[in-house]
Design a protein around this motif. Structure first.
Motif, PDB file in Angstrom:
ATOM      1  N   GLN A  39       0.839  -1.180   0.000  1.00 24.52           N
ATOM      2  CA  GLN A  39       0.000   0.000   0.000  1.00 24.52           C
ATOM      3  C   GLN A  39       0.881   1.239   0.000  1.00 24.52           C
ATOM      4  OE1 GLN A  39      -2.914   0.181   3.151  1.00 24.52           O
ATOM      5  NE2 GLN A  39      -4.189   1.573   1.963  1.00 24.52           N
ATOM      6  N   ALA A  40       0.785   1.991  -1.068  1.00 23.40           N
ATOM      7  CA  ALA A  40       1.512   3.244  -1.191  1.00 23.40           C
ATOM      8  C   ALA A  40       0.686   4.374  -0.595  1.00 23.40           C
ATOM      9  CB  ALA A  40       1.818   3.532  -2.656  1.00 23.40           C
ATOM     10  N   PRO A  41       1.325   5.472  -0.218  1.00 24.61           N
ATOM     11  CA  PRO A  41       0.582   6.598   0.354  1.00 24.61           C
ATOM     12  C   PRO A  41      -0.530   7.070  -0.569  1.00 24.61           C
ATOM     13  CG  PRO A  41       2.923   6.909   0.671  1.00 24.61           C
ATOM     14  CD  PRO A  41       2.770   5.722  -0.238  1.00 24.61           C
ATOM     15  N   GLY A  42      -1.716   7.195  -0.017  1.00 21.62           N
ATOM     16  CA  GLY A  42      -2.850   7.683  -0.775  1.00 21.62           C
ATOM     17  C   GLY A  42      -3.457   6.703  -1.748  1.00 21.62           C
ATOM     18  N   VAL A  64       4.981  -6.193 -11.049  1.00 22.27           N
ATOM     19  CA  VAL A  64       6.202  -6.723 -10.440  1.00 22.27           C
ATOM     20  C   VAL A  64       6.714  -7.969 -11.131  1.00 22.27           C
ATOM     21  CG1 VAL A  64       5.463  -5.785  -8.222  1.00 22.27           C
ATOM     22  CG2 VAL A  64       5.086  -8.213  -8.724  1.00 22.27           C
ATOM     23  N   LYS A  65       5.976  -8.486 -12.066  1.00 23.58           N
ATOM     24  CA  LYS A  65       6.351  -9.730 -12.739  1.00 23.58           C
ATOM     25  C   LYS A  65       7.714  -9.585 -13.407  1.00 23.58           C
ATOM     26  CE  LYS A  65       2.868 -11.782 -14.353  1.00 23.58           C
ATOM     27  NZ  LYS A  65       1.683 -12.135 -15.180  1.00 23.58           N
ATOM     28  N   GLU A  89       8.297   3.628  -7.807  1.00 23.91           N
ATOM     29  CA  GLU A  89       6.890   3.303  -7.673  1.00 23.91           C
ATOM     30  C   GLU A  89       6.629   2.044  -6.856  1.00 23.91           C
ATOM     31  OE1 GLU A  89       7.792   2.740 -12.194  1.00 23.91           O
ATOM     32  OE2 GLU A  89       8.570   3.943 -10.528  1.00 23.91           O
ATOM     33  N   ASP A  90       7.685   1.322  -6.494  1.00 23.57           N
ATOM     34  CA  ASP A  90       7.546   0.197  -5.576  1.00 23.57           C
ATOM     35  C   ASP A  90       7.478   0.644  -4.123  1.00 23.57           C
ATOM     36  OD1 ASP A  90       7.650  -1.826  -7.603  1.00 23.57           O
ATOM     37  OD2 ASP A  90       9.835  -1.606  -7.661  1.00 23.57           O
ATOM     38  N   THR A  91       7.718   1.908  -3.871  1.00 26.18           N
ATOM     39  CA  THR A  91       7.673   2.423  -2.514  1.00 26.18           C
ATOM     40  C   THR A  91       6.288   2.210  -1.911  1.00 26.18           C
ATOM     41  OG1 THR A  91       9.397   4.071  -2.896  1.00 26.18           O
ATOM     42  CG2 THR A  91       7.868   4.494  -1.096  1.00 26.18           C
ATOM     43  N   ALA A  92       6.253   1.553  -0.772  1.00 26.65           N
ATOM     44  CA  ALA A  92       4.986   1.230  -0.128  1.00 26.65           C
ATOM     45  C   ALA A  92       5.267   0.525   1.184  1.00 26.65           C
ATOM     46  CB  ALA A  92       4.134   0.325  -1.022  1.00 26.65           C
ATOM     47  N   VAL A  93       4.225   0.371   1.965  1.00 22.23           N
ATOM     48  CA  VAL A  93       4.261  -0.552   3.081  1.00 22.23           C
ATOM     49  C   VAL A  93       3.871  -1.917   2.541  1.00 22.23           C
ATOM     50  CG1 VAL A  93       3.310  -1.174   5.326  1.00 22.23           C
ATOM     51  CG2 VAL A  93       3.728   1.226   4.774  1.00 22.23           C
ATOM     52  N   GLN A 120       8.062  -1.118   5.846  1.00 19.39           N
ATOM     53  CA  GLN A 120       8.203  -0.033   4.886  1.00 19.39           C
ATOM     54  C   GLN A 120       9.332  -0.309   3.913  1.00 19.39           C
ATOM     55  OE1 GLN A 120       6.424   3.084   4.595  1.00 19.39           O
ATOM     56  NE2 GLN A 120       7.577   3.097   2.654  1.00 19.39           N
ATOM     57  N   VAL A 121       9.039  -0.146   2.638  1.00 14.08           N
ATOM     58  CA  VAL A 121      10.040  -0.200   1.585  1.00 14.08           C
ATOM     59  C   VAL A 121      10.035   1.145   0.878  1.00 14.08           C
ATOM     60  CG1 VAL A 121      10.701  -1.238  -0.620  1.00 14.08           C
ATOM     61  CG2 VAL A 121       9.878  -2.679   1.255  1.00 14.08           C
ATOM     62  N   THR A 122      11.177   1.789   0.848  1.00 13.33           N
ATOM     63  CA  THR A 122      11.310   3.076   0.183  1.00 13.33           C
ATOM     64  C   THR A 122      12.399   2.976  -0.867  1.00 13.33           C
ATOM     65  OG1 THR A 122      10.641   4.245   2.195  1.00 13.33           O
ATOM     66  CG2 THR A 122      11.734   5.530   0.484  1.00 13.33           C
ATOM     67  N   VAL A 123      12.054   3.315  -2.094  1.00 13.19           N
ATOM     68  CA  VAL A 123      12.985   3.253  -3.210  1.00 13.19           C
ATOM     69  C   VAL A 123      13.223   4.673  -3.694  1.00 13.19           C
ATOM     70  CG1 VAL A 123      13.500   2.262  -5.454  1.00 13.19           C
ATOM     71  CG2 VAL A 123      12.069   1.004  -3.833  1.00 13.19           C
ATOM     72  N   SER A 124      14.443   5.114  -3.618  1.00 13.72           N
ATOM     73  CA  SER A 124      14.793   6.462  -4.027  1.00 13.72           C
ATOM     74  C   SER A 124      15.275   6.476  -5.473  1.00 13.72           C
ATOM     75  CB  SER A 124      15.867   7.041  -3.116  1.00 13.72           C
ATOM     76  OG  SER A 124      17.066   6.283  -3.186  1.00 13.72           O
ATOM     77  N   SER A 125      15.052   7.585  -6.138  1.00 12.68           N
ATOM     78  CA  SER A 125      15.464   7.730  -7.525  1.00 12.68           C
ATOM     79  C   SER A 125      16.839   8.351  -7.638  1.00 12.68           C
ATOM     80  CB  SER A 125      14.447   8.573  -8.288  1.00 12.68           C
ATOM     81  OG  SER A 125      14.339   9.858  -7.722  1.00 12.68           O
TER      82      SER A 125
END
Length: 125
Positions: A39-42, A64-65, A89-93, A120-125
């Motif tokens: 689940q991503a924010p919002g 994700v495939k 865009e994979d950033t989410a809980v 929490q998974v956070t992926v930075s660009s």
């Protein structure tokens, strides 16, 4: 009846990898179909992957495939989500979940009875 605890989340740069783990207790793990959701924010919680009792059958969300792999180790009562080539865009809980009806299918969030607390998974660009 079933308790699930996720771990392994964190901060990673785009293109990197993480492996999430979910430890289960309270019921015979090998009888449970296990899934991962996020689940991503919002946004609504969405299906990521699911794995059968034996681990022989898996399904993945199209998003994700080819990048994510779900696996399980019944001897350790643990399910994993290997995440490669991560994108912002994979950033989410990320949540693991369990269903006891034996059905292996994509989606079906409402069919899962048991849920972990999320990691929490956070992926930075």
């Amino acid at each position: 009846q079933v308790q699930l605890v996720e771990s392994g989340g964190g901060l990673v740069q785009a293109g990197g990898s993480l492996r999430l783990s979910c430890a289960a207790s309270g019921r015979t793990f090998s009888t449970l179909v296990m899934g991962w959701f996020r689940q991503a924010p919002g946004k609504e919680r969405e299906f990521v992957a699911v794995i059968s009792w034996s681990g022989s059958t898996t399904y993945y969300a199209d998003s994700v495939k080819g990048r994510f792999t779900i696996a399980r180790d019944n001897a350790k009562n643990t399910v994993y989500l290997q995440m490669n080539s991560l994108k912002p865009e994979d950033t989410a809980v990320y949540y693991c979940a369990a269903r006891s009806d034996g059905v292996v299918a994509a989606g079906s969030l409402y069919r899962y009875k048991y849920w972990g607390q999320g990691t929490q998974v956070t992926v930075s660009s």
